[in-house]
Write a protein that holds these residues in place. Structure first.
Motif, PDB file in Angstrom:
ATOM      1  N   PHE A 113       0.835  -1.207   0.000  1.00 41.65           N
ATOM      2  CA  PHE A 113       0.000   0.000   0.000  1.00 41.65           C
ATOM      3  C   PHE A 113       0.865   1.250   0.000  1.00 41.65           C
ATOM      4  O   PHE A 113       0.603   2.208  -0.745  1.00 41.65           O
ATOM      5  CB  PHE A 113      -0.930  -0.018   1.212  1.00 41.65           C
ATOM      6  N   CYS A 114       1.889   1.274   0.842  1.00 40.86           N
ATOM      7  CA  CYS A 114       2.762   2.450   0.945  1.00 40.86           C
ATOM      8  C   CYS A 114       3.415   2.768  -0.392  1.00 40.86           C
ATOM      9  O   CYS A 114       3.415   3.918  -0.841  1.00 40.86           O
ATOM     10  CB  CYS A 114       3.837   2.232   2.012  1.00 40.86           C
ATOM     11  N   VAL A 115       3.970   1.757  -1.036  1.00 46.21           N
ATOM     12  CA  VAL A 115       4.683   1.992  -2.287  1.00 46.21           C
ATOM     13  C   VAL A 115       3.718   2.401  -3.399  1.00 46.21           C
ATOM     14  O   VAL A 115       4.009   3.329  -4.172  1.00 46.21           O
ATOM     15  CB  VAL A 115       5.492   0.744  -2.697  1.00 46.21           C
ATOM     16  N   LEU A 116       2.565   1.754  -3.485  1.00 49.62           N
ATOM     17  CA  LEU A 116       1.612   2.123  -4.529  1.00 49.62           C
ATOM     18  C   LEU A 116       1.067   3.524  -4.306  1.00 49.62           C
ATOM     19  O   LEU A 116       0.811   4.264  -5.282  1.00 49.62           O
ATOM     20  CB  LEU A 116       0.462   1.116  -4.583  1.00 49.62           C
ATOM     21  N   LEU A 117       0.905   3.927  -3.046  1.00 52.88           N
ATOM     22  CA  LEU A 117       0.455   5.290  -2.770  1.00 52.88           C
ATOM     23  C   LEU A 117       1.512   6.302  -3.202  1.00 52.88           C
ATOM     24  O   LEU A 117       1.184   7.386  -3.708  1.00 52.88           O
ATOM     25  CB  LEU A 117       0.128   5.457  -1.291  1.00 52.88           C
ATOM     26  N   VAL A 118       2.780   5.965  -3.013  1.00 57.75           N
ATOM     27  CA  VAL A 118       3.862   6.834  -3.486  1.00 57.75           C
ATOM     28  C   VAL A 118       3.769   7.013  -4.998  1.00 57.75           C
ATOM     29  O   VAL A 118       3.935   8.128  -5.521  1.00 57.75           O
ATOM     30  CB  VAL A 118       5.238   6.261  -3.083  1.00 57.75           C
ATOM     31  N   VAL A 119       3.491   5.931  -5.715  1.00 62.34           N
ATOM     32  CA  VAL A 119       3.350   6.014  -7.169  1.00 62.34           C
ATOM     33  C   VAL A 119       2.194   6.941  -7.542  1.00 62.34           C
ATOM     34  O   VAL A 119       2.317   7.794  -8.435  1.00 62.34           O
ATOM     35  CB  VAL A 119       3.134   4.616  -7.779  1.00 62.34           C
TER      36      VAL A 119
END
Length: 449
Positions: free
Chosen positions: A43-49
């Motif tokens: 979730f964290c990484v996809l939100l960064v994207v």
């Protein structure tokens, strides 16, 4: 970013909303991983994207000229939303959980601090090496072709901006054995010392106006946030009642009001990221409480085959997604300029509506790219653990390139230097001769997750 973790055995209080059954169901796969934390990482990484996709505005304006802007930051609601959308503290909390459980697992098997650090630094340095080589080719090639240097500089500086994470995370991972020892001996005192250090650094930075002083909080702030992950692994958060977690989260968010309204900090949590500042600690505490509150629901979600498939697919490529998504966003945005009607004016209604499609295209492109560069993310066969001084030198070599990017921004000299240093670090850590010192503990020094 593929650090593994095991679910701690904790005694929970009645009424906490987190039962023993929920604790077990989130880790029922063969590897005993806490799948809710894998989900949090994804979730964290996809939100960064998503956030970066909304920040990169490239399109044709009403007059037909190419416009380049940062639409998300221009919105009046951007700063308040960063109080929720700034999730990098949560990533360091989750990383702290994974680090402590991996370290404890390693030591139970007779592993060493050098073995732990070697494995973790390799997982960061290996994926970064092809990216730095990519920038050498891109910047060098652009110079040879006579591309506008200012255009290249703007593109490369923006695309390489996420590399600050490698510097901060390498530092935190290298100090896990030391911080775990302090946590075992004096967990409360360790938190207080790190908090006092963070406050002192910020006080000196803002009172003197010398921003470089704030770099010391790469140590104090991120290690303090990582320690919260240690407490999460020990079950401290799970042992709180649901209403206590709610109160702590509300108090942590409430603390941001005086810090940003009357204190020296910006109300934009993106501004507070580099150098890291005290508000990130408040965010980390609130996010850890919220994650714990959501854990039963996340555990039920991770009991579904669909959720596990998505988390496995994305989770096995997390570092590739994080490191390469911005270059891919810029490339896709540039190619879209060649397609009639595919590049509406940044911040226009059509541009906002195009973002979901762009998100899907970018993820598909990064997924395809992972077949080329993803091999650097996967654990490799390595030789014996090098002597501790060699591991220390290699760790410093791996730390310097992303730190240089964070401080001076990416350019051709830094890309070349970074490629050389990262290559040296990977060779020192992963190709130490079997007959060399350290071969006696090569097996026990390997971290698996």
């Amino acid at each position: 970013m593929s650090d593994g973790g095991v679910t701690p055995t904790t005694a929970t209080r009645g009424g906490s909303g987190i039962s023993r059954a929920a604790a077990s169901t989130s880790s029922i796969d063969l590897s005993k991983r806490d799948l809710t934390l894998d989900l949090a990482r994804v979730f964290c990484v996809l939100l960064v994207v998503v956030i970066h996709l909304l920040m990169v505005g490239i399109g044709f304006g009403p007059d037909g000229a190419i416009e380049v802007s940062r639409p998300l930051e221009a919105q009046w609601w951007f700063a308040p939303v960063t109080w929720i959308g700034q999730i990098m503290p949560l990533f360091f909390v989750v990383g702290g959980f994974a680090s402590l459980t991996a370290w404890r697992s390693l030591t139970r098997r007779g592993g060493t601090a050098a073995g732990y650090v070697r494995s973790r630094v390799l997982r960061l340095a290996q994926p970064a090496l092809p990216l730095f080589l990519f920038y050498v080719v891109v910047i060098g090639g652009a110079r040879m072709l006579g591309v506008d240097p200012e255009l290249v500089r703007l593109a490369v500086v923006g695309a390489a901006s996420p590399l600050w994470f490698l510097a901060a995370y390498t530092l935190c991972q290298a100090l896990v054995p030391l911080m775990a020892s302090w946590h075992a001996r004096a967990p409360r005192a360790t938190l207080l010392v790190l908090l006092a250090g963070a406050v002192t650094v910020d006080a000196l930075r803002y009172s003197t106006g010398i921003d470089e002083i704030g770099l010391a909080n790469l140590f104090f702030v991120w290690l303090l946030v990582q320690q919260l992950g240690f407490w999460y692994a020990d079950g401290w958060f799970a042992a709180r009642r649901w209403w206590a977690l709610m109160l702590i989260a509300v108090a942590a968010y409430a603390a941001l009001v005086p810090l940003t309204q009357w204190g020296p900090y910006s109300d934009d949590m993106l501004t507070n990221l580099n150098p890291p500042t005290l508000p990130l600690v408040a965010l980390a505490l609130a996010q850890a409480c919220i994650l714990c509150l959501l854990r039963p629901a996340l555990a039920r979600l991770m009991n579904t085959h669909a959720a596990r498939a998505v988390v496995f697919l994305v989770g096995s490529r997390l570092m590739t997604i994080y490191l390469w998504h911005l270059p891919v966003i810029l490339l896709v945005s540039g190619l879209a300029l060649l397609v009639p009607g595919a590049s509406p004016a940044p911040a226009s209604p059509a541009w906002w509506w195009s973002r979901p499609l762009m998100f899907a295209i970018v993820l598909a492109a990064v997924f395809g790219l992972s077949f080329v560069v993803g091999r650097w993310e996967a654990p490799r066969e390595v030789g014996p653990v090098p002597p501790t001084p060699v591991v220390a030198v290699a760790t410093v070599l791996a730390f310097i390139p992303p730190f240089a990017v964070m401080e001076f921004f990416m350019d051709l000299p830094i890309a070349i230097l970074g490629s050389v240093l990262l290559a040296a670090a990977v060779l020192l850590l992963g190709r130490w001769g079997a007959s060399g010192p350290g071969s006696a503990h090569s097996r026990s020094g390997t971290v698996s997750s």
